[in-house]
Design an enzyme around this catalytic site. Structure first.
Site, short mmCIF file in Angstrom:
data_model
loop_
_atom_site.label_atom_id
_atom_site.label_comp_id
_atom_site.label_asym_id
_atom_site.label_seq_id
_atom_site.Cartn_x
_atom_site.Cartn_y
_atom_site.Cartn_z
N CYS A 196 0.78 -1.40 0.01
CA CYS A 196 0.17 -0.04 -0.15
C CYS A 196 0.80 1.31 0.21
O CYS A 196 1.54 1.64 -0.93
CB CYS A 196 -0.93 -0.22 1.01
SG CYS A 196 -2.24 0.98 0.90
N GLU B 265 -1.93 -8.81 4.31
CA GLU B 265 -2.02 -9.01 5.83
C GLU B 265 -3.54 -9.36 6.14
O GLU B 265 -3.51 -10.00 7.21
CB GLU B 265 -1.20 -8.06 6.63
CG GLU B 265 -1.99 -7.07 6.78
CD GLU B 265 -2.04 -5.63 5.80
OE1 GLU B 265 -2.54 -4.82 5.95
OE2 GLU B 265 -1.46 -6.23 4.60
N HIS C 209 -3.80 -4.93 0.57
CA HIS C 209 -3.27 -5.24 2.11
C HIS C 209 -3.44 -6.85 2.33
O HIS C 209 -4.63 -7.49 2.75
CB HIS C 209 -4.23 -4.54 3.27
CG HIS C 209 -3.70 -3.18 3.33
ND1 HIS C 209 -2.71 -2.84 4.20
CD2 HIS C 209 -4.09 -1.98 2.85
CE1 HIS C 209 -2.74 -1.53 4.19
NE2 HIS C 209 -3.67 -1.02 3.21
#
Length: 263
Positions: free
Chosen positions: A126, A229, A227
């Site tokens: 990002c 994660e 993202h």
């Protein structure tokens, strides 16, 4: 008795991955201070993928500190966060661009440039993707709703938007997660305008916005606008970084020292 053998499981060295952090106001009990902060999802993604996560808060002398820190790492993740200072790519600040964080910008630029010099594996997420693009001479759209006419990438309220990206076949990214359509978690209002030097686009959204790139040079530099994660069911990007970091670590261990070369 301590064994001197080299074939035990304990001799397998897990790669050390550095993750950049924010400096933010934190409250705990009677304390109200600035503290290094990073959501747990980031370092969980590394540890479950076989790496060791080390957090990297901004340093007062980034040029000096980056070299020392990188010497102890095998891989680097440039994490998400507030907007990159537009002065770094020669633009005037948009009214909706976040206030500048020069400490973080300087620290992460020093880390990235040092990692590039070492050909250390880098995953940029990002804001991290945007910072790498700026470091390579690229520019950013400062507010995508104005540039693209859509709020699809940041719906607000701490809720990640879900978007589809198309991953290019034959790319390093496709080697990690496969080519074609891929669902991602988005939370950003800025994006790549002009691509930086030496970068190759490897994924886009259907509106044309760059969603991923990689370096066209030696070494592993992969940037994603989403993202990863946030997807606990899919750690393939992090596993790929950990694998590259393991190879980097092993190469460091077998490189001859100056004394060995001249002996």
């Amino acid at each position: 008795m301590v064994s001197s053998g080299s074939d035990s499981a304990s001799d397998v060295r897990r790669p050390v991955i550095g993750l950049t952090t924010y400096l933010e106001r934190a409250r705990q009990g009677v304390w109200d201070v600035r503290a290094a902060f990073l959501p747990q999802q980031y370092f969980d993604s590394i540890t479950v993928s076989g790496g060791i996560a080390v957090l990297l808060p901004p340093q007062p002398d980034p040029a000096v500190a980056a070299g020392v820190v990188l010497d102890g790492l095998d891989g680097l993740i440039l994490t998400g966060g507030l907007d990159v200072d537009p002065a770094l790519y020669g633009a005037e600040r948009h009214p909706l661009t976040d206030p500048a964080r020069p400490d973080r910008d300087a620290w992460e630029l020093a880390l990235f440039r040092g990692a590039e010099e070492r050909r250390m594996p880098v995953l940029a997420i990002c804001r991290g993707l945007q910072l790498v693009n700026v470091a390579r001479g690229g520019t950013l759209h400062q507010h995508l709703p104005e540039a693209l006419g859509t709020e699809r990438y940041r719906i607000g309220g701490g809720v990640f938007a879900e978007n589809e990206v198309i991953v290019d076949d034959g790319s390093r990214l496709a080697d990690l997660i496969g080519p074609g359509a891929f669902e991602v978690h988005s939370y950003h209002h800025q994006g790549i305008e002009r691509l930086g030097d030496g970068l190759i686009v490897t994924a886009r959204a259907d509106d044309g916005l760059v969603q991923a790139f990689e370096s066209n040079g030696a070494g592993f530099v992969v940037g994603v606008q989403w993202h990863p994660e946030e997807n606990r069911e899919d750690r393939r990007l992090f596993a790929g970084l950990v694998a590259e970091a393991s190879a980097y670590s092993e190469a460091k261990r077998v490189e001859p020292t100056n004394e060995q070369v001249t002996a």
